[in-house]
Design a protein around this motif. Structure first.
Motif, mmCIF file in Angstrom:
data_model
loop_
_atom_site.group_PDB
_atom_site.id
_atom_site.type_symbol
_atom_site.label_atom_id
_atom_site.label_comp_id
_atom_site.label_asym_id
_atom_site.label_seq_id
_atom_site.Cartn_x
_atom_site.Cartn_y
_atom_site.Cartn_z
ATOM 1 N N THR A 1 1.717 6.260 -7.317
ATOM 2 C CA THR A 1 2.984 5.568 -7.063
ATOM 3 C C THR A 1 3.009 5.094 -5.616
ATOM 4 O O THR A 1 2.398 5.708 -4.734
ATOM 5 N N GLY A 2 3.715 3.998 -5.383
ATOM 6 C CA GLY A 2 3.880 3.525 -4.015
ATOM 7 C C GLY A 2 2.594 3.161 -3.322
ATOM 8 O O GLY A 2 2.458 3.349 -2.110
ATOM 9 N N GLY A 3 1.604 2.672 -4.099
ATOM 10 C CA GLY A 3 0.351 2.259 -3.502
ATOM 11 C C GLY A 3 -0.613 3.392 -3.202
ATOM 12 O O GLY A 3 -1.696 3.157 -2.669
ATOM 13 N N GLN A 4 -0.263 4.632 -3.545
ATOM 14 C CA GLN A 4 -1.142 5.766 -3.290
ATOM 15 C C GLN A 4 -2.135 5.945 -4.441
ATOM 16 O O GLN A 4 -1.946 5.418 -5.534
ATOM 17 N N HIS A 5 -3.197 6.708 -4.186
ATOM 18 C CA HIS A 5 -4.206 6.965 -5.207
ATOM 19 C C HIS A 5 -3.699 8.047 -6.178
ATOM 20 O O HIS A 5 -2.932 8.937 -5.797
ATOM 21 N N ALA A 6 -4.163 7.953 -7.428
ATOM 22 C CA ALA A 6 -3.869 9.004 -8.399
ATOM 23 C C ALA A 6 -4.542 10.301 -7.947
ATOM 24 O O ALA A 6 -5.613 10.285 -7.344
ATOM 25 N N THR A 7 -3.906 11.424 -8.225
ATOM 26 C CA THR A 7 -4.445 12.720 -7.813
ATOM 27 C C THR A 7 -4.571 13.644 -9.018
ATOM 28 O O THR A 7 -3.828 13.524 -9.993
ATOM 29 N N GLU A 8 -5.525 14.559 -8.922
ATOM 30 C CA GLU A 8 -5.733 15.531 -9.986
ATOM 31 C C GLU A 8 -4.964 16.815 -9.698
ATOM 32 O O GLU A 8 -4.678 17.131 -8.534
ATOM 33 N N TYR A 9 -4.626 17.541 -10.743
ATOM 34 C CA TYR A 9 -4.024 18.864 -10.593
ATOM 35 C C TYR A 9 -4.615 19.779 -11.653
ATOM 36 O O TYR A 9 -5.131 19.328 -12.675
ATOM 37 N N ARG A 10 -4.568 21.068 -11.411
ATOM 38 C CA ARG A 10 -5.124 22.059 -12.338
ATOM 39 C C ARG A 10 -4.136 22.347 -13.447
ATOM 40 O O ARG A 10 -2.984 22.712 -13.199
ATOM 41 N N ARG A 11 -4.577 22.189 -14.685
ATOM 42 C CA ARG A 11 -3.749 22.557 -15.824
ATOM 43 C C ARG A 11 -3.874 24.065 -16.101
ATOM 44 O O ARG A 11 -4.720 24.745 -15.523
ATOM 45 N N ASN A 12 -3.062 24.538 -17.034
ATOM 46 C CA ASN A 12 -3.042 25.966 -17.353
ATOM 47 C C ASN A 12 -3.626 26.285 -18.732
ATOM 48 O O ASN A 12 -3.377 27.374 -19.268
ATOM 49 N N ASP A 13 -4.445 25.381 -19.282
ATOM 50 C CA ASP A 13 -4.949 25.590 -20.638
ATOM 51 C C ASP A 13 -5.699 26.913 -20.792
ATOM 52 O O ASP A 13 -5.532 27.623 -21.798
ATOM 53 N N ASP A 14 -6.560 27.243 -19.830
ATOM 54 C CA ASP A 14 -7.344 28.476 -19.926
ATOM 55 C C ASP A 14 -6.437 29.706 -19.866
ATOM 56 O O ASP A 14 -6.628 30.679 -20.602
ATOM 57 N N ARG A 15 -5.455 29.658 -18.993
ATOM 58 C CA ARG A 15 -4.511 30.777 -18.891
ATOM 59 C C ARG A 15 -3.682 30.906 -20.161
ATOM 60 O O ARG A 15 -3.404 32.018 -20.637
ATOM 61 N N VAL A 16 -3.296 29.769 -20.731
ATOM 62 C CA VAL A 16 -2.523 29.793 -21.973
ATOM 63 C C VAL A 16 -3.373 30.331 -23.123
ATOM 64 O O VAL A 16 -2.869 31.039 -24.009
ATOM 65 N N GLU A 17 -4.678 30.019 -23.137
ATOM 66 C CA GLU A 17 -5.565 30.595 -24.164
ATOM 67 C C GLU A 17 -5.532 32.120 -24.092
ATOM 68 O O GLU A 17 -5.487 32.807 -25.112
#
Length: 291
Positions: free
Chosen positions: A43-59
């Motif tokens: 947003t606002g001309g910035q680059h997309a960023t990654e974040y850690r999901r919780n799939d492994d913890r939810v498993e």
């Protein structure tokens, strides 16, 4: 490492303890699933960023909740492989048995559309309770523990009750299976619950109205599921099943909020906000199912 897992694109690999790879038994095989990442749109001309999901913890959470409910499900532990965090899921096929996904075994039904090339498609034609009940007629649950003499559809109804409780919207036909040994056929344990409990939500995206969020949990991987809630599908399955199907709701009603929250507290890496949200989801869906 034994081998890479061909299904999926997340760098999964089968692992064993030292020496176990020489055994004919696969009881010590574990599938390592690395933690997934999500993408925050730019947003606002910035680059997309990654974040850690919780799939492994939810498993891991789902594995423990299933045990609490008495449901046959894959055992899952949190793990680290070199620099990668993730989880280990124990091989769910007993020695001497083979497994075929629901997608394969439903192929014989008129009107069923395979999801082999794209399991994520919603409104899967033919993936419905009527076909699944016909498929499982006269069959039984997993061939171990207390389920070898329980009708398979009654056990499957428990899987759907579990999905509705943990808000698992990803029960497509490759995420359940049947076991085969010669002429013997039975239902496989439940597995692959990483898409539950809002595993892809960041703390900043946690909804303020949890009741409304839970009410939007739809059974989209089933035929007609875009307009059907997980709770409605689960209750329909219980109604269609025999006496053993109804026991899942009684078992669920006996689980206290403290039991669920104790499991959540034992999972490292969950923020307070996420843990609180997940606990509220479990309480909310338990109330909806057991009302």
């Amino acid at each position: 490492m034994l081998a890479d897992e061909p299904a999926g694109a997340d760098g999964k690999a089968w692992l064993t303890p030292p020496g176990a790879e020489r055994s004919e038994s696969r009881a010590d095989w574990w599938l390592f699933k690395p933690a997934k990442t999500g993408l925050v749109k730019a947003t606002g001309g910035q680059h997309a960023t990654e974040y850690r999901r919780n799939d492994d913890r939810v498993e891991r959470i789902a594995s423990q909740l299933a045990r609490c409910l008495g449901l046959p499900a894959a055992e899952v532990r949190l793990a680290r492989r070199d620099a990668l965090e993730g989880c280990l899921s124990r091989y769910a096929i007993p020695d001497g048995w083979s497994m075929a996904s629901g997608d394969l075994v439903l192929a014989e039904f008129d009107g069923y559309v395979s999801c082999a090339n794209d399991p994520k498609v919603k409104e899967r034609s033919g993936h419905n309770l009527s076909n699944i009940q016909v498929l499982m007629d006269g069959l039984f649950g997993p061939p171990f523990g207390a389920f070898s003499d329980v009708p398979a559809f009654d056990v499957f109804a428990g899987y759907l009750v579990f999905d509705a409780w943990i808000a698992n919207t990803d029960r497509h036909a490759v995420n359940w299976a049947m076991l085969y040994r010669g002429n013997d056929v039975c239902l496989a344990p439940s597995f692959d619950h990483g898409s539950a409990l809002g595993s892809g939500l960041r703390d900043t995206g946690i909804p303020a109205d949890v009741d409304a969020w839970c009410a939007r949990g739809m059974a989209g991987r089933f035929e007609g599921g875009r307009s059907r809630t997980l709770v409605d599908l689960a209750l329909d399955a219980v109604q269609r099943g025999g006496p053993k199907a109804g026991e899942w709701l009684r078992k669920l009603a006996a689980i206290t909020p403290e039991q669920s929250r104790e499991i959540l507290r034992g999972v490292p890496g969950l923020s307070v906000a996420t843990s609180t949200f997940m606990g509220t989801v479990l309480e909310t869906n338990q109330r909806r199912l057991c009302a």
